[in-house]
Design an enzyme around this catalytic site. Structure first.
Site, PDB file in Angstrom:
ATOM      1  N   LYS A 112       0.937  -1.207   0.042  1.00 43.43           N
ATOM      2  CA  LYS A 112       0.082  -0.072  -0.016  1.00 43.43           C
ATOM      3  C   LYS A 112       0.847   1.220   0.113  1.00 43.43           C
ATOM      4  O   LYS A 112       0.754   2.121  -0.842  1.00 43.43           O
ATOM      5  CB  LYS A 112      -0.899  -0.021   1.115  1.00 43.43           C
ATOM      6  N   GLU A 134      10.407  -5.784   3.199  1.00 41.44           N
ATOM      7  CA  GLU A 134      10.309  -7.276   2.655  1.00 41.44           C
ATOM      8  C   GLU A 134      10.068  -7.303   1.095  1.00 41.44           C
ATOM      9  O   GLU A 134      10.508  -7.870   0.334  1.00 41.44           O
ATOM     10  CB  GLU A 134       9.553  -8.061   3.497  1.00 41.44           C
ATOM     11  N   GLY A 141      -4.291  -3.968   5.954  1.00 36.34           N
ATOM     12  CA  GLY A 141      -4.030  -5.171   5.062  1.00 36.34           C
ATOM     13  C   GLY A 141      -4.490  -6.490   5.199  1.00 36.34           C
ATOM     14  O   GLY A 141      -4.985  -7.081   4.477  1.00 36.34           O
ATOM     15  N   ARG A 142      -4.968  -6.643   6.572  1.00 32.29           N
ATOM     16  CA  ARG A 142      -5.467  -7.957   6.795  1.00 32.29           C
ATOM     17  C   ARG A 142      -7.022  -8.093   6.446  1.00 32.29           C
ATOM     18  O   ARG A 142      -7.414  -9.180   6.550  1.00 32.29           O
ATOM     19  CB  ARG A 142      -5.336  -8.355   8.414  1.00 32.29           C
ATOM     20  N   GLU A 165      -4.101  -9.409  15.013  1.00 36.87           N
ATOM     21  CA  GLU A 165      -3.371  -8.112  14.775  1.00 36.87           C
ATOM     22  C   GLU A 165      -4.471  -7.012  15.019  1.00 36.87           C
ATOM     23  O   GLU A 165      -4.205  -5.787  15.220  1.00 36.87           O
ATOM     24  CB  GLU A 165      -2.835  -8.121  13.406  1.00 36.87           C
ATOM     25  N   HIS A 168      -4.220 -36.057  15.697  1.00 38.53           N
ATOM     26  CA  HIS A 168      -2.837 -36.853  15.642  1.00 38.53           C
ATOM     27  C   HIS A 168      -1.862 -36.132  16.459  1.00 38.53           C
ATOM     28  O   HIS A 168      -0.737 -36.636  16.154  1.00 38.53           O
ATOM     29  CB  HIS A 168      -2.563 -37.718  14.703  1.00 38.53           C
ATOM     30  N   LYS A 199      10.598  -2.805  13.485  1.00 40.75           N
ATOM     31  CA  LYS A 199      11.129  -1.997  12.185  1.00 40.75           C
ATOM     32  C   LYS A 199      12.321  -1.083  12.455  1.00 40.75           C
ATOM     33  O   LYS A 199      13.225  -1.242  11.759  1.00 40.75           O
ATOM     34  CB  LYS A 199      10.031  -1.376  11.495  1.00 40.75           C
TER      35      LYS A 199
END
Lengths: 527, 527
Positions: free
Chosen positions: B213, B219, B270-271, B357, B388, B503
């Site tokens: 955005k 990254e 974002g999410r 978040e 399991h 950051k």
């Protein structure tokens, strides 16, 4: 002779409880004292790994109390009994021999006249011989073509550990020219799992490894039939493509349905079975038996460090004891596992099983209800991905979640790019270093929305690279940590009765033998 | 006008607290009463899904108290304000419009003279036009070949949601003949992530979608350069292969480095961005724009159900309120998300970000420290695999973990096998039905090691199949659940200041501007 006592009966535990809230991580990790802790609170593991616990809520006083607890709970003695062949799995009345599958830590373990170390080595050799023949082209499909793909059919421990290790080493092996075959995994009884894998491979050039100790695991037998049908439909003779990893007494062991069978025994539980033929067959086929042997060597070297009676020289025991302090004294429920390595993408899922299935128990070794908490909830994702996801809660949420970082100085593939003066690998490492300090120390801000309280404890395991040896050591570290915690909590870390009731009820649903709520849910799901 | 108050100032919350421990799930879920609850405690969602909360720790009295809480906390009014364009993201002073990207739930939202619904639709149309040309072969690489692969370069919300949805529909699309392109994802700054993806594809026939955005995500920009280099080394013109999804004001927006840019704005976090061009570009390229439109329709239909003021007819609000009861009254920290569908293998990772978040906050909307707990820890894996693995702790551990099951009557691929009188799909469904009852009712056993105390609450969402519409509805359900919980807790669910400190410190490490513990860790990691 060791004695088994509940944690809350130990004098040293009462002393430890008095140390609740003693260390403020934000305080002790600041300034020069923080630097000193990073240098001092560090202990070598096997294969060049280091366990650093500077950012944990401990100081020399707490460490001394943990050392007393280790002594009173006889952790070293109990480990010794275990690797010397005592019946440690009291629920199922079994020895616990996963360490023996990778090395002889103590006396020979003879059971029913069999030297168990020799048994495990013989199976490794059998796997090696078979894998070598597949790789050399001596063993082929009916058309004389080499096999290119190995597919593991297993669930739980027959899936998570071997899969996590395969993913951990897949790119390392490609880069080093030792990827012999591609590995795939079918685990879920959801038919879309098997169908998707079958659609992604050339079945005519695939070997399928059916992994079930008892030979009765519903999901695995179902998926075996699924694959069997697919092989027949492709005009192939299924048994040419089928291998078994099972116990010598299981129905699979002597069936002619399998081209070859490799054996495990009752003394290695599913979640500990990566070191047995369960991991051995698939990983030897994928990477070559020499690589699998290197994994075992790394694990055995770590097992040896766990024998040290000084907790400050025994990283797995120390990690275990700090975890007990966090769980039983500080009262934290969860632990997040955060590997800064894409290769370890499924390692947290393996640890989740290893830890939660081993110590998620509320009764002691004698079946008595415990009055203290045991195993934590384990979850995690690789960094830096997690930083852009759930780290928000870890930094600013209302509950403290202890953190287990893992980081490596070097990548596996070696492709990298320099941007703004640093490589991707340097950025990755910078982020894990930064996160430890951010969680520990926090940062005041007048805008409380941007305020970080800090005081969030973490440890980190640091290594050079994810290699066969170092992944073996990492695997063994956590197995031994879980073992020591089980000793402290006085639980049997080696059975899993909690999986039984669901199986029983599922059978009733399939037999339409239900009433009450179970019938209603079955109807809702159209069964 | 709505008013924003802390939960612990509400009268209805005090009434709710008095109801702690009121319902014993083992008791109420037994016998005919259990059957009655399964029939009654059930509410339709959109697209044929049903939310069933029979096995939760609620009864009519608690539900009445939750209804009062919903009213006093003005949940419906707040949702209405949100979709009508109020500045709900108080921290960043932004509107919250992800629902508007998939449908108009209320009044037109005009901002800076722009009708925001029209803006989102215009971007969807732009994506559609582009994707159609790629699929028809009108847009090709420089050699005139069609593009076969689409690679998303993004992290956090630009990765987890779109990836989870792609995996959820990949096999459905293959089976229905609508898989147009394969999708891949590069997210981690670990160079092995990008390297492994690049080695697995034909870069000359791949389109790369750079998603950021702000256009400043470390990254993503790093991985973009990584890919840029690889394209150049392959003798290609990188900008022929590069697309951007970004805000109109970002540095990427007007760069000639991209073949095409699709726009998002600051009003979709974002999410929450799967419904925007962040999900739109990759999913439209992979499945076709018609399929993406069907996902949005499913989500919009679920958004509409969230408008119902009666909590018993509003599954997302009800789910949210039961979660608040579990978290703040019963005191549970975690929730496990357990989809009985291999297609939803990464859906828990998306929910982990979405929930943790959004609501992992310890200050309220005004920046004041809260005195009650907020967002839970979310984790999960698909069933039956989890059975399991970590289910042992869920059944017999010392802490109670509420469970969110998800199950479907039908598989996606349709390949199946009948063994011992039932198909794999029937076995899958039988297991989820069995687990709910096993967790709720338990089973006494004289051997306490085999004893199940029960009383472990769960709910289940049941559907026919994972389809574009139903995955859209599922996505929206959890977004709206999280939104309602944020309203109840009086937190801002739409910012994430907790990601900033790490950051900042990572930048200092890369600039070698460190001292104290940070310098020591940097040294240990050879940065």
């Amino acid at each position: 002779m060791v004695s088994w006592n509940n944690l809350d009966t130990l004098t040293s535990y009462k002393e430890l409880q008095a140390l609740k809230g003693r260390v403020n991580v934000a305080e002790v990790m600041s300034g020069e004292n923080g630097a000193k802790r990073v240098k001092e609170y560090s202990v070598p593991m096997a294969e060049g790994l280091v366990y650093n616990y500077a950012a944990k809520e401990v100081d020399d006083t707490i460490l001394a109390a943990l050392a007393k607890l280790a002594e009173e709970a006889q952790l070293s003695e109990k480990y010794k009994e275990l690797y010397n062949g005592a019946m440690m799995n009291t629920g199922e009345k079994r020895l616990v021999l996963h360490q023996l599958a990778r090395g002889q830590q103590g006396d020979p373990v003879i059971y029913d006249g069999v030297d168990k170390r020799e048994f495990y080595v013989s199976q490794q050799n059998k796997v090696k011989e078979f894998a070598d023949k597949v790789h050399s082209g001596e063993i082929t499909n009916a058309a004389g073509e080499t096999f290119t793909t190995a597919v593991q059919i297993g669930i739980g421990g027959s899936d998570l550990g071997p899969r996590a290790i395969y993913l951990a080493l897949e790119n390392w092996a490609k880069t080093n020219g030792t990827l012999k075959m591609e590995a795939k995994f079918i685990s879920n009884v959801d038919p879309d799992d098997a169908a998707a894998v079958l659609k992604s491979i050339d079945v005519s050039r695939s070997l399928f490894i059916v992994v079930s100790k008892s030979g009765t695991t519903l999901e695995t037998l179902t998926n075996e039939s699924f694959v069997w049908n697919a092989l027949k439909e492709a005009g192939l003779n299924p048994s040419d493509h089928m291998l078994a990893v099972t116990s010598e007494t299981s129905p699979l062991a002597k069936s002619s349905d399998y081209r070859e069978a490799f054996f495990m025994d009752d003394f290695i539980g599913g979640r500990y079975s990566s070191s047995s033929a369960v991991g051995g067959a698939i990983l030897s086929l994928a990477f070559g038996p020499e690589i699998f042997a290197r994994i075992l060597n790394g694990a055995a070297a770590q097992d040896a460090t766990a024998k040290n009676e000084d907790i400050l020289k025994n990283p797995s025991m120390l990690d275990a004891l700090i975890g007990v302090y966090e769980r039983n004294v500080q009262g934290y429920l969860c632990t997040a596992v955060l590997p800064y390595s894409q290769a370890l993408s499924r390692f947290p899922a393996h640890l989740q099983q290893l830890d939660m299935e081993s110590n998620g128990k509320c009764v002691n070794r004698f079946g008595e209800r415990l009055n203290y908490v045991t195993g934590p909830v384990i979850f995690g994702e690789p960094g830096t991905n997690g930083q852009h996801s759930f780290y928000q809660l870890l930094h600013q949420g209302t509950n403290i979640v202890p953190l287990q970082f893992i980081g490596y100085r070097n990548s596996q593939i070696g492709m990298d790019v320099d941007i703004q003066g640093s490589t991707s690998q340097q950025k990755l490492c910078a982020n894990v270093a930064a996160q430890i300090v951010a969680f520990a120390c926090g940062k005041e801000d007048e805008n409380r929305n941007k305020n970080f309280e800090g005081g969030r404890p973490s440890s980190i395991i640091i290594g050079d690279q994810v290699t066969p040896e170092s992944i073996g050591a990492l695997l063994a570290h956590f197995e031994n940590k879980v073992m020591f915690q089980g000793f402290v909590w006085n639980v049997n870390s080696f059975d899993q009765e909690g999986v039984q009731l669901g199986k029983l009820l599922a059978k009733r649903v399939l037999a339409h033998d239900t009433d009450g709520a179970l019938k209603e849910y079955s109807d809702l799901l159209n069964i």
